[in-house]
Motif scaffolding. Structure first.
Motif, PDB file in Angstrom:
ATOM      1  N   MET A   1      10.573  31.923 -17.986  1.00 59.24           N
ATOM      2  CA  MET A   1       9.585  33.045 -18.242  1.00 59.24           C
ATOM      3  C   MET A   1      10.166  33.852 -19.698  1.00 59.24           C
ATOM      4  SD  MET A   1       8.301  36.304 -16.112  1.00 59.24           S
ATOM      5  CE  MET A   1       9.937  37.171 -16.208  1.00 59.24           C
ATOM      6  N   SER A   2       9.072  33.884 -20.498  1.00 58.17           N
ATOM      7  CA  SER A   2       9.134  34.494 -21.749  1.00 58.17           C
ATOM      8  C   SER A   2       9.135  36.156 -21.644  1.00 58.17           C
ATOM      9  CB  SER A   2       8.112  34.244 -22.816  1.00 58.17           C
ATOM     10  OG  SER A   2       8.329  35.100 -23.828  1.00 58.17           O
ATOM     11  N   GLU A   3      10.430  36.603 -21.807  1.00 57.95           N
ATOM     12  CA  GLU A   3      10.347  38.136 -21.793  1.00 57.95           C
ATOM     13  C   GLU A   3       9.682  38.693 -22.772  1.00 57.95           C
ATOM     14  OE1 GLU A   3      14.304  39.870 -20.751  1.00 57.95           O
ATOM     15  OE2 GLU A   3      14.983  38.072 -19.220  1.00 57.95           O
ATOM     16  N   HIS A   4       9.872  38.224 -24.069  1.00 58.50           N
ATOM     17  CA  HIS A   4       9.336  38.742 -25.335  1.00 58.50           C
ATOM     18  C   HIS A   4       7.885  38.912 -25.254  1.00 58.50           C
ATOM     19  CE1 HIS A   4       8.803  39.546 -29.503  1.00 58.50           C
ATOM     20  NE2 HIS A   4       7.852  38.782 -29.446  1.00 58.50           N
ATOM     21  N   TYR A   5       7.040  37.770 -24.796  1.00 59.50           N
ATOM     22  CA  TYR A   5       5.660  37.837 -24.668  1.00 59.50           C
ATOM     23  C   TYR A   5       5.021  38.432 -23.506  1.00 59.50           C
ATOM     24  CZ  TYR A   5       5.895  35.006 -28.646  1.00 59.50           C
ATOM     25  OH  TYR A   5       5.979  34.420 -30.184  1.00 59.50           O
ATOM     26  N   GLN A   6       5.989  38.514 -22.377  1.00 57.86           N
ATOM     27  CA  GLN A   6       5.489  39.393 -21.127  1.00 57.86           C
ATOM     28  C   GLN A   6       5.501  40.881 -21.555  1.00 57.86           C
ATOM     29  OE1 GLN A   6       4.563  36.835 -18.894  1.00 57.86           O
ATOM     30  NE2 GLN A   6       5.520  37.881 -17.559  1.00 57.86           N
ATOM     31  N   LYS A   7       6.657  41.181 -22.463  1.00 56.88           N
ATOM     32  CA  LYS A   7       6.539  42.659 -22.729  1.00 56.88           C
ATOM     33  C   LYS A   7       5.298  43.036 -23.769  1.00 56.88           C
ATOM     34  CE  LYS A   7      11.635  43.298 -22.810  1.00 56.88           C
ATOM     35  NZ  LYS A   7      12.870  43.236 -23.569  1.00 56.88           N
ATOM     36  N   LEU A   8       4.900  42.103 -24.458  1.00 59.25           N
ATOM     37  CA  LEU A   8       3.722  42.410 -24.950  1.00 59.25           C
ATOM     38  C   LEU A   8       2.407  42.177 -24.349  1.00 59.25           C
ATOM     39  CD1 LEU A   8       4.481  40.462 -28.524  1.00 59.25           C
ATOM     40  CD2 LEU A   8       4.680  42.708 -28.060  1.00 59.25           C
TER      41      LEU A   8
ATOM     42  N   HIS B   1       5.969  29.866 -17.924  1.00 64.54           N
ATOM     43  CA  HIS B   1       6.267  28.510 -17.941  1.00 64.54           C
ATOM     44  C   HIS B   1       7.236  28.192 -19.148  1.00 64.54           C
ATOM     45  CE1 HIS B   1       2.784  28.242 -15.344  1.00 64.54           C
ATOM     46  NE2 HIS B   1       3.636  27.727 -14.383  1.00 64.54           N
ATOM     47  N   PHE B   2       7.344  29.058 -20.048  1.00 64.78           N
ATOM     48  CA  PHE B   2       8.098  28.752 -21.206  1.00 64.78           C
ATOM     49  C   PHE B   2       9.037  29.956 -21.620  1.00 64.78           C
ATOM     50  CE2 PHE B   2       4.132  26.788 -21.441  1.00 64.78           C
ATOM     51  CZ  PHE B   2       4.476  25.209 -21.515  1.00 64.78           C
ATOM     52  N   THR B   3      10.266  29.708 -22.002  1.00 69.24           N
ATOM     53  CA  THR B   3      11.124  30.553 -22.232  1.00 69.24           C
ATOM     54  C   THR B   3      11.293  31.264 -23.611  1.00 69.24           C
ATOM     55  OG1 THR B   3      13.120  28.986 -22.865  1.00 69.24           O
ATOM     56  CG2 THR B   3      12.613  29.549 -20.545  1.00 69.24           C
ATOM     57  N   ASP B   4      12.032  32.192 -23.934  1.00 69.97           N
ATOM     58  CA  ASP B   4      12.156  32.835 -25.272  1.00 69.97           C
ATOM     59  C   ASP B   4      12.859  31.901 -25.889  1.00 69.97           C
ATOM     60  OD1 ASP B   4      10.819  35.275 -24.643  1.00 69.97           O
ATOM     61  OD2 ASP B   4      12.656  36.384 -24.107  1.00 69.97           O
TER      62      ASP B   4
ATOM     63  N   ASN C   1       7.131  34.682 -33.414  1.00 68.69           N
ATOM     64  CA  ASN C   1       5.771  34.612 -33.950  1.00 68.69           C
ATOM     65  C   ASN C   1       4.852  35.631 -33.015  1.00 68.69           C
ATOM     66  OD1 ASN C   1       3.321  34.520 -35.087  1.00 68.69           O
ATOM     67  ND2 ASN C   1       3.481  32.320 -35.580  1.00 68.69           N
ATOM     68  N   ASP C   2       4.355  36.607 -33.501  1.00 64.78           N
ATOM     69  CA  ASP C   2       3.751  37.410 -32.648  1.00 64.78           C
ATOM     70  C   ASP C   2       2.196  37.633 -33.198  1.00 64.78           C
ATOM     71  OD1 ASP C   2       5.543  37.991 -30.848  1.00 64.78           O
ATOM     72  OD2 ASP C   2       6.181  39.968 -32.184  1.00 64.78           O
ATOM     73  N   SER C   3       1.790  36.637 -33.990  1.00 66.22           N
ATOM     74  CA  SER C   3       0.481  36.406 -34.736  1.00 66.22           C
ATOM     75  C   SER C   3      -0.548  36.229 -33.594  1.00 66.22           C
ATOM     76  CB  SER C   3       0.348  35.592 -35.658  1.00 66.22           C
ATOM     77  OG  SER C   3       0.327  34.240 -35.228  1.00 66.22           O
ATOM     78  N   GLU C   4      -1.964  36.612 -33.879  1.00 67.84           N
ATOM     79  CA  GLU C   4      -2.787  36.269 -32.781  1.00 67.84           C
ATOM     80  C   GLU C   4      -3.068  34.795 -32.695  1.00 67.84           C
ATOM     81  OE1 GLU C   4      -7.700  37.058 -32.001  1.00 67.84           O
ATOM     82  OE2 GLU C   4      -6.607  38.106 -33.746  1.00 67.84           O
ATOM     83  N   GLU C   5      -2.847  34.147 -33.731  1.00 66.32           N
ATOM     84  CA  GLU C   5      -3.095  32.618 -33.757  1.00 66.32           C
ATOM     85  C   GLU C   5      -1.853  32.091 -32.831  1.00 66.32           C
ATOM     86  OE1 GLU C   5      -3.606  29.023 -37.055  1.00 66.32           O
ATOM     87  OE2 GLU C   5      -2.252  30.630 -37.398  1.00 66.32           O
ATOM     88  N   PHE C   6      -0.841  32.490 -33.290  1.00 68.54           N
ATOM     89  CA  PHE C   6       0.044  31.949 -32.075  1.00 68.54           C
ATOM     90  C   PHE C   6       0.055  32.017 -30.719  1.00 68.54           C
ATOM     91  CE2 PHE C   6       4.524  31.727 -30.164  1.00 68.54           C
ATOM     92  CZ  PHE C   6       5.033  30.484 -30.564  1.00 68.54           C
ATOM     93  N   ILE C   7      -0.153  33.351 -30.406  1.00 62.27           N
ATOM     94  CA  ILE C   7      -0.351  33.977 -29.185  1.00 62.27           C
ATOM     95  C   ILE C   7      -1.551  33.060 -28.138  1.00 62.27           C
ATOM     96  CG2 ILE C   7      -1.163  35.890 -27.494  1.00 62.27           C
ATOM     97  CD1 ILE C   7       0.801  37.449 -29.522  1.00 62.27           C
ATOM     98  N   VAL C   8      -2.724  32.984 -28.993  1.00 62.10           N
ATOM     99  CA  VAL C   8      -3.834  32.087 -28.442  1.00 62.10           C
ATOM    100  C   VAL C   8      -3.289  30.800 -28.151  1.00 62.10           C
ATOM    101  CG1 VAL C   8      -6.029  30.990 -29.064  1.00 62.10           C
ATOM    102  CG2 VAL C   8      -5.694  33.540 -29.324  1.00 62.10           C
ATOM    103  N   THR C   9      -2.710  30.258 -29.255  1.00 65.63           N
ATOM    104  CA  THR C   9      -2.129  28.753 -28.925  1.00 65.63           C
ATOM    105  C   THR C   9      -1.242  28.725 -27.691  1.00 65.63           C
ATOM    106  OG1 THR C   9      -2.453  28.360 -31.300  1.00 65.63           O
ATOM    107  CG2 THR C   9      -1.115  26.851 -30.288  1.00 65.63           C
TER     108      THR C   9
END
Length: 142
Positions: free
Chosen positions: A1-8, A14-17, A33-41
């Motif tokens: 689990m990605s703690e970084h993206y969970q905090k956002l 299913h993917f780790t930091d 990468n916290d860009s909208e493009e990366f997060i949507v992807t």
């Protein structure tokens, strides 16, 4: 689990930091990468994982502009590649690679950059995916 993206506030289970972050070691590296493009992807990668119902370990995800591979592209007069924006290399081979490709195509026109590397050692084989525009749709082999 990605703690970084969970905090956002994003459900990335299913993917780790470690899989999602840049590993260049440069002190200027933003690491994520916290860009909208990366997060949507990334959320579409989660959807792909749910469609396959199999683990999809990553061999590469975000690479910042200081990462040696991206820096070499820039130095040659080009621009950083899709890994600097929004791309993933999924470690898979054999029948699993076939199932992953079927799922990628089932998702329709989101994954328009698809690279297939299925030669050599099984542990080094992968499928590259990125969301390039439909008019730039491309499938290639390494």
């Amino acid at each position: 689990m990605s703690e970084h993206y969970q905090k956002l506030g994003y459900n990335v289970t299913h993917f780790t930091d470690d899989e999602l972050s840049c590993h260049c070691g440069d002190p200027r590296c933003p690491q994520f990468n916290d860009s909208e493009e990366f997060i949507v992807t990334l959320l579409n990668l989660e959807a792909l994982r749910n469609i396959t119902n199999e683990s999809l370990p990553l061999s590469s995800a975000f690479r910042c502009e200081y990462h040696p591979i991206e820096a070499a592209k820039i130095k040659k007069g080009g621009k950083a590649g899709w890994h600097n924006r929004a791309a993933f290399d999924i470690k898979c081979s054999g029948a699993k690679a076939s199932r992953v490709l079927v799922a990628i195509f089932k998702m329709g026109e989101y994954w328009n950059g698809i690279g297939v590397s299925q030669k050599g050692e099984h542990s080094k084989r992968f499928i590259h995916i990125d969301p390039r525009p439909i008019e730039e749709r491309w499938v290639w082999s390494y």
